[in-house]
Structure formats: structure tokens, C-alpha cells
Design a protein around this motif. Structure first.
Motif, PDB file in Angstrom:
ATOM      1  N   HIS A 118       0.805  -1.229   0.000  1.00 21.12           N
ATOM      2  CA  HIS A 118       0.000   0.000   0.000  1.00 21.12           C
ATOM      3  C   HIS A 118       0.833   1.271   0.000  1.00 21.12           C
ATOM      4  O   HIS A 118       0.345   2.362   0.316  1.00 21.12           O
ATOM      5  CB  HIS A 118      -0.932   0.022   1.217  1.00 21.12           C
ATOM      6  CG  HIS A 118      -0.223  -0.178   2.541  1.00 21.12           C
ATOM      7  ND1 HIS A 118       0.608   0.765   3.078  1.00 21.12           N
ATOM      8  CD2 HIS A 118      -0.233  -1.217   3.392  1.00 21.12           C
ATOM      9  CE1 HIS A 118       1.079   0.320   4.239  1.00 21.12           C
ATOM     10  NE2 HIS A 118       0.590  -0.880   4.450  1.00 21.12           N
ATOM     11  N   GLY A 119       2.116   1.175  -0.351  1.00 18.74           N
ATOM     12  CA  GLY A 119       2.949   2.361  -0.380  1.00 18.74           C
ATOM     13  C   GLY A 119       3.475   2.710   0.998  1.00 18.74           C
ATOM     14  O   GLY A 119       3.353   1.942   1.955  1.00 18.74           O
ATOM     15  N   HIS A 120       4.081   3.893   1.109  1.00 18.61           N
ATOM     16  CA  HIS A 120       4.615   4.375   2.381  1.00 18.61           C
ATOM     17  C   HIS A 120       3.767   5.554   2.868  1.00 18.61           C
ATOM     18  O   HIS A 120       3.335   6.376   2.072  1.00 18.61           O
ATOM     19  CB  HIS A 120       6.068   4.805   2.226  1.00 18.61           C
ATOM     20  CG  HIS A 120       6.998   3.651   1.993  1.00 18.61           C
ATOM     21  ND1 HIS A 120       7.572   3.391   0.769  1.00 18.61           N
ATOM     22  CD2 HIS A 120       7.440   2.673   2.825  1.00 18.61           C
ATOM     23  CE1 HIS A 120       8.342   2.315   0.862  1.00 18.61           C
ATOM     24  NE2 HIS A 120       8.269   1.865   2.095  1.00 18.61           N
ATOM     25  N   LEU A 121       3.603   5.614   4.183  1.00 17.57           N
ATOM     26  CA  LEU A 121       2.678   6.578   4.767  1.00 17.57           C
ATOM     27  C   LEU A 121       3.384   7.548   5.701  1.00 17.57           C
ATOM     28  O   LEU A 121       4.376   7.198   6.351  1.00 17.57           O
ATOM     29  CB  LEU A 121       1.586   5.841   5.561  1.00 17.57           C
ATOM     30  CG  LEU A 121       0.857   4.698   4.848  1.00 17.57           C
ATOM     31  CD1 LEU A 121      -0.095   4.025   5.816  1.00 17.57           C
ATOM     32  CD2 LEU A 121       0.111   5.220   3.629  1.00 17.57           C
ATOM     33  N   ASN A 122       2.870   8.774   5.773  1.00 16.09           N
ATOM     34  CA  ASN A 122       3.214   9.655   6.872  1.00 16.09           C
ATOM     35  C   ASN A 122       2.514   9.149   8.128  1.00 16.09           C
ATOM     36  O   ASN A 122       1.490   8.469   8.050  1.00 16.09           O
ATOM     37  CB  ASN A 122       2.766  11.090   6.588  1.00 16.09           C
ATOM     38  CG  ASN A 122       3.427  11.664   5.350  1.00 16.09           C
ATOM     39  OD1 ASN A 122       2.772  11.859   4.317  1.00 16.09           O
ATOM     40  ND2 ASN A 122       4.724  11.945   5.433  1.00 16.09           N
ATOM     41  N   SER A 123       3.061   9.472   9.282  1.00  7.37           N
ATOM     42  CA  SER A 123       2.431   9.067  10.539  1.00  7.37           C
ATOM     43  C   SER A 123       2.395  10.250  11.497  1.00  7.37           C
ATOM     44  O   SER A 123       3.458  10.706  11.961  1.00  7.37           O
ATOM     45  CB  SER A 123       3.197   7.904  11.183  1.00  7.37           C
ATOM     46  OG  SER A 123       2.632   7.586  12.429  1.00  7.37           O
TER      47      SER A 123
END
Length: 389
Positions: free
Chosen positions: A302-307
Motif C-alpha cells: 500500500h505504499g509508504h505513509l506519513n504518521s
């Protein structure tokens, strides 16, 4: 005459080589007196090389009895030699482990779907059911099934198990055991509850033991690491939230995102990299095609996410510049990964090596790490596993 002489000399040469081999093989256990007597035999054999075939053959007939007196045969000599050979083999194997390959077990879901950690599989989602013990030996699955037979309070009674962990507890007057450490059993079966009614189903499925792999400890010292490498590192000196990561786990496995000097940003679920000395940032897929599957939206990627709860890269405006002699790591399952967004950089000295080969279980991921394309099904749920590491 010449033929008989050559034959005798050949037998004499074989004899002397045998004596020298014996002296070399048993050098650490032969007394100095025995070594001296064996040297005398070798000197005598050397002096016969210009003698007649009759004298050589007489020497070869008489000397075996003489050798038996010098070095009496010991019981189970063949067994002793095999034990010595096996001991050396084990030493070589442990040397290879220390220098080149190290076994490693994936503990959590932070690298899914590239690598799977210890996780619960319900009977509704397991597609292939094998009879025990094949479900364990082939698929790495341990049966996890328990239904409460008598209402009562949960009372933990301990944990144990040889090689494979188990957690023990009582409900009412009945005893139960389930596979896994206590925190994992609480996650998939107990779920924080302390009181149960008769007939409550705690679980009905399997606990996966997680992927077991070999780590290449050697090659990165010569070729260096590159963006995209699935990398194992130790957590010495790395902390998050006032806690040393080594208290949660000494070894972590993540994907290398940033090299020394890289400035990193995450926007639109994509990592962007600006290498040291360059003016423009580029999608990380430009640096290594291996990242394309992470943004494919297939097979759980699902890709890379900000947190927003992290320390770094909390939003699309945030950036992180990797210090010298350090790297930046992220999990492929970034929705549930405690990684560089939380603890920052990983010093070069902490690197153990590249993930190399999944040797067990015999699943779709068996073989060279990160060599499989994603399953051709759309990713629908980012939160299939909520443990973080």
C-alpha cells in the motif's frame, strides 16, 4: 627384476605415507617417545630405497607387527575418527554462521507482505489444511483452538515449551494451553478479557511461526548497501519515546530507504529522495525498481505513509536528512511498522547484513528474499495486522 623393484618401491612409498599420515593425524595425542620410534621406522624405510626387492618386502612384512607395538590399536578407532570429522564440520558450520550467514526469525508484521512475522490465521482464511505434523513442518502452522468449557476468571499459570513456545492458563477449574508467547496469545485469543462464559470461543485457527531466513553478513562490507535492500540491524543505542529499542527486540528487519546524505520526504504515499549534492528530489522508484511493487496496490502492498504520531515525516512537508555513516529504514507494512519515522537513523555499525534466503516455512515466500512479484489481487485492508516492530 626391474618390475619387481618398482612394485616394492611403490609399496614402500605407500607405507611411509601411511605412517606420516598417522603421525600427523594423532600428533596431539602421541607421546614424544612414540613419535621418536615412528621417526626411526621412517628413517629405516628411507634407507631401503636402494636395497633389493627382497629386503624391502621383508621390511614391509615385519613392520606392521612392530607398529602395533609402538601404537596399539584403540577400541572404536573408526568411531573416534568420525567424531573428529563431525567436530571439525560443526566448527566450520559455526564459523560460516559467524562470518557469512546468520539465521533470523521474523517476529512481527512490519515487513508484510514481503516477509511474514508470527501471526494468527483463522480457519476461514487458511486455504490449505494439512494434517499434523505436516502443517507445522511444511507450512509453519501450529493449531490454536480453544472453547471455554466452564465459566470463570482467567488465571495465567505460566509459559514454556521446548523450541516452540506455549502459554498456559486456567478458566474456572479447567486448564488450557495455546501456542505462542503470552502477549501474542492475548492478541489473538484473550483480547484483554479477564472473565469468560461457558461456550466462549477463544480461537479456532492456527498460529504461524513466521518466516525464518538467513542473513548475508558478508557481502555488504565489499559492495555496500543500496536503497531497497531488506536489511537486518541491531538496536544498540537506538531509542524511541524514552525507551531503548533493545528492550523491545535486539534485532530489527526493515527495507533500506535512505543512504548517508539523502533528504527524505513522504507525500501521496510515495517516498521521495534528494541525494546529497542534488537540487531535486525524485520518487524512490527511480533509484531501484524493487520499490515499484510496494506502490502497486496489489497483494497487500500500500505504499509508504506519513504518521502523525511519529517523530519524523509526520506530514508531507516534513523531511529527514540522513547523517553520515547512517541509514534510514522503513517497513513495507508502514501502516504498522515501528521504523525510522519513529527512531530516526540507524548507525552503520549496527548493520548485521542483507536478508538473503527464506528457508522455512515452505510458503510462496520460500527462496531468495524479495524476489517474488506481488499477488495479482488488489490491496483492500491496511490493518490486517496491528503489531508494530
Amino acid at each position: 627384476m626391474l618390475f619387481f623393484r618398482k612394485n616394492a618401491l611403490k609399496r614402500l612409498d605407500i607405507f611411509t605415507r601411511h605412517v606420516r599420515h598417522r603421525m600427523h593425524f594423532d600428533d596431539d595425542i602421541l607421546s614424544e617417545q612414540t613419535k621418536t620410534r615412528l621417526d626411526e621406522v621412517l628413517i629405516e624405510a628411507e634407507s631401503l630405497k636402494k636395497s633389493s626387492p627382497e629386503l624391502i618386502n621383508k621390511f614391509l612384512e615385519d613392520t606392521p607387527a612392530r607398529l602395533d607395538k609402538i601404537t596399539p590399536k584403540k577400541s572404536f578407532a573408526a568411531v573416534r575418527e568420525w567424531v573428529d570429522i563431525l567436530a571439525v564440520a560443526f566448527m566450520v558450520a559455526f564459523g560460516i554462521r559467524a562470518l557469512y550467514l546468520q539465521p533470523f526469525k521474523i517476529p512481527t508484521s512490519s515487513m508484510q507482505p514481503t516477509l511474514f512475522g508470527i501471526h494468527y490465521v483463522s480457519k476461514n482464511t487458511k486455504t490449505t489444511v494439512l494434517p499434523p505434523p505436516f502443517d507445522l513442518f511444511i507450512q509453519g502452522m501450529r493449531k490454536a483452538k480453544a472453547t471455554v468449557s466452564e465459566e470463570g476468571q482467567l488465571i495465567p499459570t505460566g509459559s514454556g515449551g521446548f523450541l516452540l513456545s506455549k502459554t498456559y492458563f486456567n478458566i474456572g477449574s479447567q486448564s488450557y494451553s495455546l501456542p505462542g508467547e503470552s502477549p501474542k496469545v492475548n492478541e489473538y485469543a484473550i483480547k484483554g478479557r479477564t472473565y469468560f462464559e461457558k461456550g466462549d470461543v477463544l480461537c479456532d485457527g492456527w498460529l504461524s511461526t513466521g518466516d525464518h531466513l538467513f542473513v548475508d553478513r558478508f557481502s555488504h562490507h565489499f559492495t555496500g548497501l543500496k536503497r531497497g535492500d531488506v536489511t537486518v540491524f541491531n538496536t544498540e543505542g537506538i531509542s524511541y519515546g524514552g525507551q531503548l529499542l533493545s528492550e523491545r527486540g535486539y534485532y530489527y528487519i526493515k527495507r533500506l530507504i535512505g543512504l548517508p546524505g539523502d533528504t527524505i520526504r513522504v507525500k501521496n504515499n510515495m517516498v521521495y529522495i534528494k541525494p546529497s549534492g542534488q537540487k531535486e528530489e525524485k520518487p524512490i522508484t527511480d533509484f531501484n525498481p524493487a520499490f515499484k511493487k510496494i506502490y502497486s496496490g496489489k497483494g497487500g502492498y500500500h505504499g509508504h505513509l506519513n504518521s502523525p504520531t511519529a517523530t519524523y515525516l509526520i506530514n508531507e512537508e516534513s523531511t529527514f536528512t540522513v547523517p553520515e555513516d547512517s541509514y534510514f529504514m522503513m517497513g513495507d507494512n508502514s501502516a504498522n511498522s515501528l521504523d525510522g519515522r519513529y527512531f530516526g537513523m540507524v548507525p552503520r555499525k549496527n548493520i548485521v547484513g542483507r536478508a538473503f534466503l527464506v528457508f522455512w516455512p515452505f510458503s510462496r515466500r520460500w527462496g531468495i528474499v524479495d524476489a517474488k512479484d506481488p499477488l495479482d489481487v488488489p490491496t483492500t485492508d491496511r490493518n490486517t495486522e496491528m503489531s508494530m516492530q
